[in-house]
Design a protein around this motif. Structure first.
Motif, PDB file in Angstrom:
ATOM      1  N   ARG A   1      38.815 -31.280  65.159  1.00 16.50           N
ATOM      2  CA  ARG A   1      40.273 -31.266  65.028  1.00 16.50           C
ATOM      3  C   ARG A   1      40.793 -29.846  65.271  1.00 16.50           C
ATOM      4  O   ARG A   1      40.406 -28.918  64.571  1.00 16.50           O
ATOM      5  CB  ARG A   1      40.690 -31.763  63.646  1.00 16.50           C
ATOM      6  CG  ARG A   1      40.273 -33.220  63.391  1.00 16.50           C
ATOM      7  CD  ARG A   1      40.446 -33.595  61.924  1.00 16.50           C
ATOM      8  NE  ARG A   1      40.074 -34.987  61.705  1.00 16.50           N
ATOM      9  CZ  ARG A   1      40.923 -35.939  61.331  1.00 16.50           C
ATOM     10  NH1 ARG A   1      42.195 -35.652  61.154  1.00 16.50           N
ATOM     11  NH2 ARG A   1      40.510 -37.170  61.144  1.00 16.50           N
TER      12      ARG A   1
ATOM     13  N   LYS B   1      51.607 -27.349  71.891  1.00 17.32           N
ATOM     14  CA  LYS B   1      50.832 -28.422  72.514  1.00 17.32           C
ATOM     15  C   LYS B   1      51.208 -28.638  73.978  1.00 17.32           C
ATOM     16  O   LYS B   1      50.452 -29.250  74.736  1.00 17.32           O
ATOM     17  CB  LYS B   1      50.994 -29.725  71.730  1.00 17.32           C
ATOM     18  CG  LYS B   1      52.388 -30.320  71.746  1.00 17.32           C
ATOM     19  CD  LYS B   1      52.412 -31.616  70.948  1.00 17.32           C
ATOM     20  CE  LYS B   1      53.797 -32.258  70.978  1.00 17.32           C
ATOM     21  NZ  LYS B   1      53.817 -33.516  70.191  1.00 17.32           N
TER      22      LYS B   1
ATOM     23  N   LYS C   1      45.970 -32.350  78.160  1.00 19.45           N
ATOM     24  CA  LYS C   1      45.226 -33.380  77.452  1.00 19.45           C
ATOM     25  C   LYS C   1      44.297 -34.147  78.381  1.00 19.45           C
ATOM     26  O   LYS C   1      43.169 -34.509  78.027  1.00 19.45           O
ATOM     27  CB  LYS C   1      46.190 -34.343  76.748  1.00 19.45           C
ATOM     28  CG  LYS C   1      45.508 -35.438  75.949  1.00 19.45           C
ATOM     29  CD  LYS C   1      46.529 -36.343  75.275  1.00 19.45           C
ATOM     30  CE  LYS C   1      45.849 -37.500  74.548  1.00 19.45           C
ATOM     31  NZ  LYS C   1      46.845 -38.416  73.918  1.00 19.45           N
TER      32      LYS C   1
ATOM     33  N   VAL D   1      40.367 -38.301  73.230  1.00 22.23           N
ATOM     34  CA  VAL D   1      41.249 -37.274  72.686  1.00 22.23           C
ATOM     35  C   VAL D   1      42.449 -37.955  72.055  1.00 22.23           C
ATOM     36  O   VAL D   1      43.153 -38.729  72.714  1.00 22.23           O
ATOM     37  CB  VAL D   1      41.718 -36.282  73.771  1.00 22.23           C
ATOM     38  CG1 VAL D   1      42.688 -35.267  73.174  1.00 22.23           C
ATOM     39  CG2 VAL D   1      40.528 -35.570  74.391  1.00 22.23           C
ATOM     40  N   LYS D   2      42.671 -37.693  70.777  1.00 22.91           N
ATOM     41  CA  LYS D   2      43.821 -38.236  70.055  1.00 22.91           C
ATOM     42  C   LYS D   2      44.776 -37.090  69.752  1.00 22.91           C
ATOM     43  O   LYS D   2      44.356 -36.021  69.319  1.00 22.91           O
ATOM     44  CB  LYS D   2      43.391 -38.903  68.756  1.00 22.91           C
ATOM     45  CG  LYS D   2      42.352 -40.008  68.933  1.00 22.91           C
ATOM     46  CD  LYS D   2      42.969 -41.269  69.499  1.00 22.91           C
ATOM     47  CE  LYS D   2      43.810 -41.979  68.468  1.00 22.91           C
ATOM     48  NZ  LYS D   2      44.343 -43.260  68.977  1.00 22.91           N
ATOM     49  N   GLU D   3      46.055 -37.315  69.969  1.00 29.41           N
ATOM     50  CA  GLU D   3      47.069 -36.302  69.706  1.00 29.41           C
ATOM     51  C   GLU D   3      47.904 -36.729  68.509  1.00 29.41           C
ATOM     52  O   GLU D   3      48.558 -37.772  68.524  1.00 29.41           O
ATOM     53  CB  GLU D   3      47.960 -36.117  70.933  1.00 29.41           C
ATOM     54  CG  GLU D   3      48.964 -34.994  70.820  1.00 29.41           C
ATOM     55  CD  GLU D   3      49.802 -34.834  72.075  1.00 29.41           C
ATOM     56  OE1 GLU D   3      50.887 -34.239  71.975  1.00 29.41           O
ATOM     57  OE2 GLU D   3      49.374 -35.326  73.139  1.00 29.41           O
TER      58      GLU D   3
ATOM     59  N   ASN E   1      50.851 -31.600  66.198  1.00 29.86           N
ATOM     60  CA  ASN E   1      50.340 -30.450  66.936  1.00 29.86           C
ATOM     61  C   ASN E   1      48.831 -30.351  66.842  1.00 29.86           C
ATOM     62  O   ASN E   1      48.258 -29.277  67.029  1.00 29.86           O
ATOM     63  CB  ASN E   1      50.967 -29.156  66.399  1.00 29.86           C
ATOM     64  CG  ASN E   1      52.354 -28.922  66.977  1.00 29.86           C
ATOM     65  OD1 ASN E   1      52.960 -29.841  67.530  1.00 29.86           O
ATOM     66  ND2 ASN E   1      52.862 -27.713  66.867  1.00 29.86           N
ATOM     67  N   GLN E   2      48.190 -31.459  66.557  1.00 28.22           N
ATOM     68  CA  GLN E   2      46.740 -31.483  66.386  1.00 28.22           C
ATOM     69  C   GLN E   2      46.084 -32.323  67.482  1.00 28.22           C
ATOM     70  O   GLN E   2      46.486 -33.460  67.733  1.00 28.22           O
ATOM     71  CB  GLN E   2      46.390 -32.057  65.008  1.00 28.22           C
ATOM     72  CG  GLN E   2      44.911 -32.067  64.705  1.00 28.22           C
ATOM     73  CD  GLN E   2      44.597 -32.697  63.365  1.00 28.22           C
ATOM     74  OE1 GLN E   2      43.682 -33.510  63.238  1.00 28.22           O
ATOM     75  NE2 GLN E   2      45.360 -32.346  62.334  1.00 28.22           N
ATOM     76  N   PHE E   3      45.090 -31.758  68.136  1.00 28.99           N
ATOM     77  CA  PHE E   3      44.284 -32.500  69.093  1.00 28.99           C
ATOM     78  C   PHE E   3      42.955 -32.849  68.433  1.00 28.99           C
ATOM     79  O   PHE E   3      42.225 -31.965  67.988  1.00 28.99           O
ATOM     80  CB  PHE E   3      44.046 -31.678  70.372  1.00 28.99           C
ATOM     81  CG  PHE E   3      45.261 -31.560  71.239  1.00 28.99           C
ATOM     82  CD1 PHE E   3      45.536 -32.533  72.199  1.00 28.99           C
ATOM     83  CD2 PHE E   3      46.144 -30.500  71.084  1.00 28.99           C
ATOM     84  CE1 PHE E   3      46.665 -32.429  73.003  1.00 28.99           C
ATOM     85  CE2 PHE E   3      47.271 -30.400  71.882  1.00 28.99           C
ATOM     86  CZ  PHE E   3      47.531 -31.369  72.840  1.00 28.99           C
TER      87      PHE E   3
END
Length: 456
Positions: free
Chosen positions: A30, A36, A41, A53-55, A58-60
């Motif tokens: 994480r 972002k 992505k 990849v999950k968004e 503001n977290q990837f």
């Protein structure tokens, strides 16, 4: 380094100076970023070793697999990040807990930040309890033996002191000294509060503070620490820097803690009780249908992160009731994922995809499903139908017979001892699991068609 290429590719895409926070969970790396919009992505999804990849705000979240901790360690070493929950930056106030995204995403992110750090000790405690159950059930040792007593003490400790651990992780999540979180939990569990008779109150100035038993509840501590954190930061800004260490904590506890005891902690207590009662009512009313929906759709709930909202309830059930009826739904769904993925593996011809299906299905049996879901099931889609069908059948059966779990453990085959009781609970759970696996395997095997090269 084994994962050096993966780590360097991630750093090249996200950029070190754009990273604010780096941490990991069971299968995901994480990364919280400042901007972002600067992150490609699509490029992240093409990195070899990144399954999905999950968004979230503001977290990837990079789905890596069960070896994510090794990747995290190398990522921190290569990037020069501290192997802690947070990375020091100039804009430290912009953290995972306050990052962008919808209110629901921030709520789930907060729950995740509070409960994910607790999972290792809760699982360790649950497995120890399972070990004791095996020893006593098969008469390998007497119930009265000191070994059983000590192992039970060790296994029960995470649940007995759960409010303290939740207070610690909540304080860490909201960026205040973790010792304040422990102190708040200590106030709520102080004997004077705990030992009051039901319905009694304690007179304090112009209002009466209700005395509740907060030992088996997590919401009072969480809400109290959150409110305290905002009050503390406000007071800390007002107090001169030279005397903050003396007065900031003192004044916050003096002014705010009585209010927390009067309003916030009781509110958390009743919210937790109400949520638990609603879920219990739903399962009592819908019964097998609720079980079918829970176990059948759990994979989709996990993908959205909504399962985090169920963690407090399950943990509270174990702490207060000694059993839980939601964990079997997780377990059955995991086995359905394993069955559907292994079923698909027989129809997949590409060697790389077949290997991913076999390994992912095997991990599903152990309780880790994200590698299977993201590397195979979502790509081929038809295994998802098998997961829903198998989970629904297994879920219907387990709720039909009222199967319960008696200790917190990773919902995989090694957690089977947590279903042992004086009756047929374990046998009925095994029947539910077999039904889920067979149906999921069969549906996926019949429906899946080879797509050629997918994960190159």
């Amino acid at each position: 380094m084994k994962y050096e290429n993966l780590c360097r590719e991630v750093l090249n895409i996200i950029k070190k100076d754009n990273i604010q926070d780096v941490f990991y969970c069971v299968t995901r790396l994480r990364i919280v970023v400042a901007n972002k919009e600067e992150v490609d992505k699509e490029a992240l999804t093409k990195i070899d070793g990144v399954l999905q990849v999950k968004e979230v705000g503001n977290q990837f979240q990079l789905v890596i697999g069960s070896h994510v901790k090794e990747v995290y360690n190398e990522f921190c070493e290569i990037g020069g990040f501290s192997m802690e929950d947070e990375v020091e930056t100039e804009n430290q106030s912009t953290s995972a807990s306050s990052s962008g995204g919808s209110l629901g995403a921030r709520f789930l992110g907060t729950l995740s930040g509070i409960f994910l750090p607790l999972l290792p000790v809760l699982i360790a405690g649950g497995m120890l309890k399972s070990f004791v159950i095996i020893l006593t059930t098969f008469n390998l040792i007497e119930d009265t033996n000191g070994v059983v007593t000590i192992l039970n003490v060790i296994g029960d400790a995470p649940f007995y002191f759960l409010p303290f651990m939740v207070g610690y992780t909540t304080a860490k999540r909201f960026k205040i000294n973790e010792m304040y979180g422990l102190m708040i939990a200590g106030v709520l569990l102080y004997p004077t509060i705990m030992n009051q008779l039901a319905g009694e109150t304690i007179e304090f100035l112009f209002f009466n503070i209700p005395a509740n038993n907060y030992a088996s509840s997590v919401m009072p501590v969480i809400l109290s620490v959150i409110i305290f954190s905002y009050a503390f930061k406000l007071i800390d800004r007002i107090i001169p820097r030279s005397v903050r260490i003396v007065f900031s904590g003192f004044l916050t506890f003096l002014i705010v803690m009585p209010v927390l005891l009067f309003v916030v902690a009781p509110l958390g207590f009743y919210l937790g009780e109400s949520f638990s009662n609603v879920v219990v009512w739903l399962f009592d009313t819908a019964g097998p249908l609720a079980g079918a929906l829970t176990a059948g759709l759990m994979s989709f709930i996990v993908m959205t992160g909504m399962h985090q909202a169920l963690q407090p309830l399950m943990i509270q059930n174990y702490a207060s009731l000694g059993s839980d009826f939601l964990m079997p739904g997780f377990f059955i769904n995991n086995i359905a994922v394993a069955g559907a993925t292994l079923g698909a593996s027989f129809k997949i011809k590409n060697p790389k995809n077949k290997a991913a299906a076999i390994s992912g299905g095997g991990l599903g049996l152990l309780g880790i499903t994200e590698p299977a879901l993201y590397s195979v099931d979502i790509e081929y889609r038809t295994p998802l139908i098998g997961i829903v069908a198998g989970g629904a059948v297994g879920g219907f059966i387990y709720m039909l017979f009222g199967v319960k779990s008696y200790a917190y453990a990773m919902p995989g085959i090694f957690s089977l001892p947590t279903y042992i009781d004086d009756g047929n609970n374990l046998i009925l759970m095994i029947i539910s699991l077999i039904a889920a696996f067979v149906v999921a395997f069969g549906v996926s095997f019949v429906l899946t068609k080879d797509k050629g090269v997918v994960n190159e």
